[in-house]
Design a protein around this motif. Structure first.
Motif, PDB file in Angstrom:
ATOM      1  N   ASN A 110      42.792 -24.709  17.449  1.00 36.49           N
ATOM      2  CA  ASN A 110      43.773 -23.704  17.833  1.00 36.49           C
ATOM      3  C   ASN A 110      43.686 -23.546  19.355  1.00 36.49           C
ATOM      4  O   ASN A 110      42.596 -23.288  19.857  1.00 36.49           O
ATOM      5  CB  ASN A 110      43.415 -22.370  17.142  1.00 36.49           C
ATOM      6  N   SER A 133      36.434 -19.643   7.109  1.00 39.53           N
ATOM      7  CA  SER A 133      36.985 -18.342   6.771  1.00 39.53           C
ATOM      8  C   SER A 133      38.023 -18.492   5.669  1.00 39.53           C
ATOM      9  O   SER A 133      38.672 -19.536   5.553  1.00 39.53           O
ATOM     10  CB  SER A 133      37.621 -17.765   8.040  1.00 39.53           C
ATOM     11  N   ALA A 170      35.643 -15.174  10.407  1.00 41.98           N
ATOM     12  CA  ALA A 170      34.995 -16.128  11.304  1.00 41.98           C
ATOM     13  C   ALA A 170      34.680 -15.452  12.637  1.00 41.98           C
ATOM     14  O   ALA A 170      33.737 -15.832  13.336  1.00 41.98           O
ATOM     15  CB  ALA A 170      35.909 -17.326  11.525  1.00 41.98           C
TER      16      ALA A 170
HETATM   17  N1  PMP Z   1      38.685 -19.173  14.911  1.00 40.84           N
HETATM   18  C1  PMP Z   1      39.934 -19.616  15.155  1.00 40.84           C
HETATM   19  C2  PMP Z   1      40.107 -20.924  15.822  1.00 40.84           C
HETATM   20  C3  PMP Z   1      41.033 -18.840  14.797  1.00 40.84           C
HETATM   21  O1  PMP Z   1      42.256 -19.266  15.054  1.00 40.84           O
HETATM   22  C4  PMP Z   1      40.811 -17.601  14.186  1.00 40.84           C
HETATM   23  C5  PMP Z   1      41.986 -16.732  13.841  1.00 40.84           C
HETATM   24  N2  PMP Z   1      42.050 -16.524  12.533  1.00 40.84           N
HETATM   25  C6  PMP Z   1      39.499 -17.193  13.925  1.00 40.84           C
HETATM   26  C7  PMP Z   1      38.472 -18.003  14.321  1.00 40.84           C
HETATM   27  C8  PMP Z   1      39.189 -15.874  13.307  1.00 40.84           C
HETATM   28  O2  PMP Z   1      39.154 -15.941  11.936  1.00 40.84           O
HETATM   29  P1  PMP Z   1      38.963 -14.636  11.054  1.00 40.84           P
HETATM   30  O3  PMP Z   1      40.294 -14.007  10.882  1.00 40.84           O
HETATM   31  O4  PMP Z   1      38.391 -15.148   9.772  1.00 40.84           O
HETATM   32  O5  PMP Z   1      38.010 -13.735  11.754  1.00 40.84           O
END
Ligand code: PMP
Ligand code: GLN
Length: 393
Positions: free
Chosen positions: A179, A237, A101
């Motif tokens: 988050n 993701s 993501a």
């Molecule tokens: N967005 C949020 C809100 C997250 O907490 C995270 C952490 N995983 C990510 C995006 C990033 O995701 P990814 O590991 O798939 O890059």
């Protein structure tokens, strides 16, 4: 310095090392239990790991896969959106696979912003939002989620959101489940965000990586609200849903023109994402409902285990309705500075956590908030709680 200038450009000045890297390094250095960075200490399903091995052995994805992602995964993503949410997407033109993501967020900001455009982001915000908006030359406009002591959760003030929109606002960068607070926006809140976006003709980039980690209420994709299909970039993701955060398989779903814009940026960032893992995640997205249900039930139990333990140890605990994070307040310990508290915590009791204060523009709003993750084995959580109990004495 060279030529009298700092090496790091002014857009990135001040970003330094991410708090997750800093705190995970601290955990390794001090041999502490790491309830900081959000990664599970148990890998995802064996059959999905085996699917990746099979793909490697069968020569699937060992050479550059197609830029938008392998067709098997794009189709599985489109099927997932339809089966779960009733959203239809053409896998060829309305789905884009990204390197997690994280890359999707970066590509969306780089593709959709002109320098000077304002981006409204919920504060506390995931740290890469601030950096990506800055790299794209945008201006971050935070709207603060505030703790509601009656419900023990954080709430979005829709009046504040509305007031944050100016003629320079290009997009709202939303995150639900959120988050670090664990807030899950309700149908009414999402409807209000959607209505505002339509009224003010804004784009919305919505980060829904915790879509399957909802313990109370339900996850409703913003793209499903009237008028939002054509103005929403939805990001998710595999990392959180399938406990393979190291594989970095993420995706975007949106209208054809929006996917095309984001793809234009993405192809010059990584061009493509790692091939064999894409085949494995295509299988993961087709796991039966029982996988998602038991994963969620297990995490809900861990949330309660850690939440009860933190409360017993003396923290003020906010109740997360989703994600695998718990935000607490350290004021009951007579402490005010979350960053100093987290720096000292390994020495004091061998536990690492994340100071939410770094996710705020407003230094006062999150000064005493500390985040713990519960995506760890039960005995790790129990041990951490035992150690934290010593803090009050
Ligand atoms: N967005 C949020 C809100 C997250 O907490 C995270 C952490 N995983 C990510 C995006 C990033 O995701 P990814 O590991 O798939 O890059
Ligand atoms: N999303 C994870 C967290 O919030 C961390 C990911 C990262 O280290 N960038 O803890």
């Amino acid at each position: 310095m060279t030529q009298g200038r700092p090496l790091l450009n002014r857009r990135l000045a001040g970003f330094g090392t991410t708090i997750f890297a800093e705190m995970s390094a601290l955990a390794v250095r001090t041999g502490s239990l790491n309830l900081g960075q959000g990664f599970p200490d148990t890998d995802g399903p064996d059959e999905i790991r085996e699917a990746a091995v099979r793909a490697l052995r069968d020569g699937l994805g060992n050479q550059y896969p197609p830029g938008p992602g392998v067709p098997e995964l794009r189709t599985a993503i489109a099927d997932h959106q339809l089966r779960r949410y009733g959203l239809t997407h053409d896998p060829d033109t309305e789905v884009l696979v990204t390197a997690g993501a994280t890359e999707a967020i970066a590509a969306a900001m780089l593709a959709l912003l002109e320098p000077g455009d304002e981006v409204i982001a919920l504060e506390p915000y995931y740290d890469s939002y601030a950096a990506c908006i800055a790299m794209a030359g945008g201006t971050r406009v935070p709207v603060t989620l505030r703790p509601d002591r009656d419900t023990g959760t954080f709430r979005l003030d829709l009046g504040e959101l509305r007031a944050a929109v100016t003629p320079r606002t290009r997009l709202i960068l939303l995150n639900t489940p959120h988050n670090p607070t664990g807030t899950v926006l309700t149908r009414e809140e999402l409807a209000a965000v959607a209505a505002l976006a339509c009224e003010r003709d804004l784009l919305v980039v919505t980060d829904e990586v915790y879509e399957h980690l909802v313990f109370e209420g339900e996850h409703i994709p913003l793209a499903s609200f009237p008028g939002m299909r054509e103005r929403t970039v939805s990001i998710s993701s595999a990392g959180k849903t399938f406990s393979f955060t190291g594989w970095k398989v993420g995706w975007v779903t949106a209208s054809g023109p929006l996917v095309s814009a984001v793809r234009t940026a993405k192809q010059y960032l990584t061009y493509v994402s790692a091939g064999p893992f894409q085949y494995a995640i295509a299988e993961a997205l087709r796991l039966p409902d029982s996988y998602f249900d038991s994963f969620r039930a297990d995490l809900r139990r861990k949330r309660d285990l850690l939440g009860d333990g933190l409360r017993a140890a003396g923290f003020e605990v906010y109740r997360p309705r989703g994600t695998y994070f718990i935000t607490t307040d350290i004021t009951p310990f007579g402490e005010k500075d979350a960053y100093a508290f987290c720096r000292a915590l390994p020495e004091r009791c061998g536990v690492v956590a994340i100071p939410n204060s770094v996710f705020y523009d407003d230094p006062d709003a999150g000064r005493s908030q500390v985040r713990f993750t519960f995506c760890k084995k039960d005995d790790v959580l129990r041990q951490a709680v035992d150690r934290l109990r010593g803090l009050a004495s």
